[in-house]
Write an enzyme that holds these catalytic residues in place. Structure first.
Site, mmCIF file in Angstrom:
data_model
loop_
_atom_site.group_PDB
_atom_site.id
_atom_site.type_symbol
_atom_site.label_atom_id
_atom_site.label_comp_id
_atom_site.label_asym_id
_atom_site.label_seq_id
_atom_site.Cartn_x
_atom_site.Cartn_y
_atom_site.Cartn_z
ATOM 1 N N LYS A 146 0.809 -1.191 -0.096
ATOM 2 C CA LYS A 146 0.053 -0.084 0.089
ATOM 3 C C LYS A 146 0.866 1.201 -0.035
ATOM 4 O O LYS A 146 2.004 1.315 0.447
ATOM 5 C CB LYS A 146 -0.863 0.027 1.195
ATOM 6 C CG LYS A 146 -2.048 0.698 1.009
ATOM 7 C CD LYS A 146 -3.166 -0.192 0.071
ATOM 8 C CE LYS A 146 -4.568 0.811 0.099
ATOM 9 N NZ LYS A 146 -5.392 -0.151 -0.549
HETATM 10 P P1 NAD Z 1 -12.911 7.300 -3.202
HETATM 11 O O1 NAD Z 1 -11.775 8.200 -2.948
HETATM 12 O O2 NAD Z 1 -13.334 7.269 -4.599
HETATM 13 O O3 NAD Z 1 -13.978 7.499 -2.406
HETATM 14 C C1 NAD Z 1 -14.090 7.664 -0.952
HETATM 15 C C2 NAD Z 1 -15.471 8.228 -0.603
HETATM 16 O O4 NAD Z 1 -15.543 8.231 0.704
HETATM 17 C C3 NAD Z 1 -15.853 9.502 -0.871
HETATM 18 O O5 NAD Z 1 -16.992 9.509 -1.476
HETATM 19 C C4 NAD Z 1 -15.521 10.483 0.309
HETATM 20 O O6 NAD Z 1 -16.211 11.671 0.253
HETATM 21 C C5 NAD Z 1 -15.975 9.631 1.328
HETATM 22 N N1 NAD Z 1 -15.446 9.792 2.656
HETATM 23 C C6 NAD Z 1 -14.276 10.015 2.945
HETATM 24 N N2 NAD Z 1 -14.126 10.450 4.275
HETATM 25 C C7 NAD Z 1 -15.382 10.161 4.793
HETATM 26 C C8 NAD Z 1 -15.866 9.902 6.126
HETATM 27 N N3 NAD Z 1 -15.114 10.523 7.147
HETATM 28 N N4 NAD Z 1 -17.192 9.960 6.154
HETATM 29 C C9 NAD Z 1 -18.020 9.534 5.281
HETATM 30 N N5 NAD Z 1 -17.460 9.341 3.812
HETATM 31 C C10 NAD Z 1 -16.272 9.559 3.873
HETATM 32 O O7 NAD Z 1 -12.439 6.025 -2.686
HETATM 33 P P2 NAD Z 1 -12.715 4.564 -2.916
HETATM 34 O O8 NAD Z 1 -11.484 3.952 -3.884
HETATM 35 O O9 NAD Z 1 -14.160 4.214 -3.245
HETATM 36 O O10 NAD Z 1 -12.473 3.718 -2.015
HETATM 37 C C11 NAD Z 1 -13.341 3.563 -0.514
HETATM 38 C C12 NAD Z 1 -12.683 2.646 0.458
HETATM 39 O O11 NAD Z 1 -12.599 1.188 -0.445
HETATM 40 C C13 NAD Z 1 -11.413 2.442 1.034
HETATM 41 O O12 NAD Z 1 -11.547 2.029 2.323
HETATM 42 C C14 NAD Z 1 -10.859 1.838 0.074
HETATM 43 O O13 NAD Z 1 -9.337 1.385 0.682
HETATM 44 C C15 NAD Z 1 -11.639 0.739 -0.149
HETATM 45 N N6 NAD Z 1 -11.356 -0.041 -1.491
HETATM 46 C C16 NAD Z 1 -11.124 0.467 -2.780
HETATM 47 C C17 NAD Z 1 -10.717 -0.330 -3.845
HETATM 48 C C18 NAD Z 1 -10.917 0.433 -5.211
HETATM 49 O O14 NAD Z 1 -10.677 -0.535 -6.004
HETATM 50 N N7 NAD Z 1 -10.898 1.705 -5.328
HETATM 51 C C19 NAD Z 1 -10.744 -1.663 -3.661
HETATM 52 C C20 NAD Z 1 -10.903 -2.133 -2.643
HETATM 53 C C21 NAD Z 1 -10.851 -1.474 -1.253
#
Ligand code: NAD
Length: 457
Positions: A146
């Site tokens: 990461k």
């Molecule tokens: P992203 O940046 O696209 O979206 C994050 C979202 O969370 C946004 O809507 C943001 O406004 C919101 N957010 C941030 N802080 C917040 C809070 N305190 N309360 C409520 N909402 C909040 O990120 P993403 O890629 O969608 O990732 C989201 C989660 O999924 C993370 O934990 C990431 O590690 C996990 N994840 C992502 C992927 C991927 O393919 N992108 C894969 C596996 C896991």
């Protein structure tokens, strides 16, 4: 437990549960932060302490060899970089970034890249460790990694974001490579950021290296289906478990989703398309609620036009904490880690918690939810669709031979559901919950590989 050394902002404090080391966010790395301000203490265990606690608990449950346990507790390699970027107004700003390789026994390391103001080395360690388990559980030939940069990307101009990304990619370039470590999008990064990293790395080599990242645009060697893969995978896994445990399809199932970025919005959309009623969604600015259901396509349109979900017509405003306590069938945390804690877990009224985010539930919250009879679908199963399709993208990039979207979806669904079945079988055989089962399978697979490879020299 001794405090972790080697990073700014460490505070050691005792909690009623354990003597734990917690890290305050690294301020001061960015020259625009105010390093002299008193930093508030975080009153919960850090993500890395949570990850270590989960490993220790399962290691004891499965009687894991002590030497293997100790070797899995530490991250193999950790890189911290500080680098200057000239901003649009001409001044120089210093950024701090990280890249952590937790374990590379099963292959090159794989893991996302986060741009967020609260990124720390400690958080990267936790997320890298969770990637190791996830890749092993999905039987992918990868270890976990990461990385991240301490920055709010919304505060940068597109040009500044590109320059910062290219310089960060340059700083970590000795650490990454298509056979070494392959980054992907995570919070605050997207396909465009991956394209800049791919281009920067390729410029240094003198030829195109598309397999250096996954989650890049299809036009430069990305795969069909990667953008929606994590959310679609959450939907596949949740649907399978709802059917198995509750005898229900997704039709009419009520869903609340915290976080409306890549993962949250695609979870909403793919659940909605299969008949679920998405009653609430939120982002960092707060959320919206309508008991009759929300259409994720209109929500996305509103977000695109207004930059936040607030003032969405035809819905009531709701806070993130209120969303987590809604009486729904499925609650999907899809934002950051540490959202369901001992402070709020008792208020959860959902039947199923589908962990779309990494590490959204603390161990104390896990226990409270189990006592309430809530089924928690652990992150390393629930959101694994993303890394599974990243693996398919990497294979396609290496072979320069591309699949159609139907093939990607079929293979993803099969990989997720086959490994889910193994995990469910393990819960029955060992009378344990799904998280423990998933960890046991992953750890045993890594242990086998470690023993076969031996301990060099
Ligand atoms: P992203 O940046 O696209 O979206 C994050 C979202 O969370 C946004 O809507 C943001 O406004 C919101 N957010 C941030 N802080 C917040 C809070 N305190 N309360 C409520 N909402 C909040 O990120 P993403 O890629 O969608 O990732 C989201 C989660 O999924 C993370 O934990 C990431 O590690 C996990 N994840 C992502 C992927 C991927 O393919 N992108 C894969 C596996 C896991």
């Amino acid at each position: 437990m001794a405090p972790i050394e080697g990073q700014k902002g460490i505070v050691t404090m005792s909690t009623p549960h354990a003597d734990v080391s917690v890290l305050s966010p690294v301020a001061g790395a960015d020259d625009e932060a105010t390093p002299c301000d008193p930093k508030p203490e975080i009153e919960q265990a850090s993500a890395y302490q949570v990850a270590l606690g989960q490993l220790d608990r399962v290691a004891a449950f499965m009687h894991l060899d002590e030497g293997i346990h100790r070797s899995l507790r530490s991250c193999q390699r950790e890189l911290i970089v500080h680098f200057p970027v000239q901003m649009d107004d001409g001044h120089i700003r210093i950024f701090t970034g990280f890249r952590v390789h937790h374990n590379m026994t099963k292959g090159p390391t794989k893991g996302g890249l986060r741009y967020h103001p609260s990124v720390t080395l400690d958080e990267c360690r936790a997320l890298a460790m969770w990637m190791t388990w996830k890749c092993a559980l999905m039987n992918l030939p990868y270890g976990g990694a990461k990385g991240g940069v301490i920055v709010d990307p919304a505060t940068l101009s597109p040009r500044e974001l590109e320059k910062m990304t290219r310089r960060y990619a340059t700083e970590i370039s000795p650490f990454i490579g298509p056979e070494r470590d392959i980054p992907a999008p995570d919070v605050g990064t997207n396909a465009q950021v991956m394209a800049w990293i791919m281009d920067t790395y390729s410029m240094h080599r003198g030829y195109s290296v598309p397999a250096i990242v996954t989650g890049k645009p299809v036009q430069i060697g990305g795969t069909h289906g990667r953008e929606q893969a994590t959310g679609l995978g959450v939907t596949y896994v949740t649907r399978a478990l709802l059917k198995q445990r509750c005898g229900r399809s997704l039709d009419g199932v009520t869903v609340a989703i915290q976080g409306f970025g890549n993962v949250g919005s695609w979870t909403a959309r793919t659940m909605y398309e299969r008949g679920a009623r998405v009653v609430a969604v939120s982002d960092k600015s707060g959320g919206v609620y309508n008991a009759r259901g929300l259409d994720p396509r209109y929500l996305q349109q509103h977000l695109k036009e207004h930059g936040s979900l607030s003032d969405y017509p035809g819905a009531d405003a709701i806070s993130n904490q209120e969303l987590l306590a809604l009486a729904v069938d499925v609650l999907v945390p899809a934002a950051l880690e540490g959202q369901l804690t001992r402070q709020n877990a008792a208020q959860v009224r959902a039947t199923v918690v589908a962990e779309a985010a990494n590490g959204p539930t603390t161990p104390e919250a896990d226990e409270i939810l189990a006592d309430k009879g809530v089924l928690v679908i652990p992150d390393i199963i629930c959101n694994a669709g993303g890394v599974v399709v990243s693996y398919f993208e990497w294979v396609q990039s290496l072979q320069a031979f591309f699949w159609d979207e139907g093939e990607v979806r079929r293979q993803m669904e099969r990989t997720l559901l086959d490994n889910l079945e193994v995990a469910v079988g393990t819960t029955t055989r060992h009378s344990c919950d799904l998280r423990t089962a998933a960890y046991m399978i992953a750890i045993r697979r890594i242990e086998e590989a470690l023993l076969l490879r031996g301990f060099y020299p």
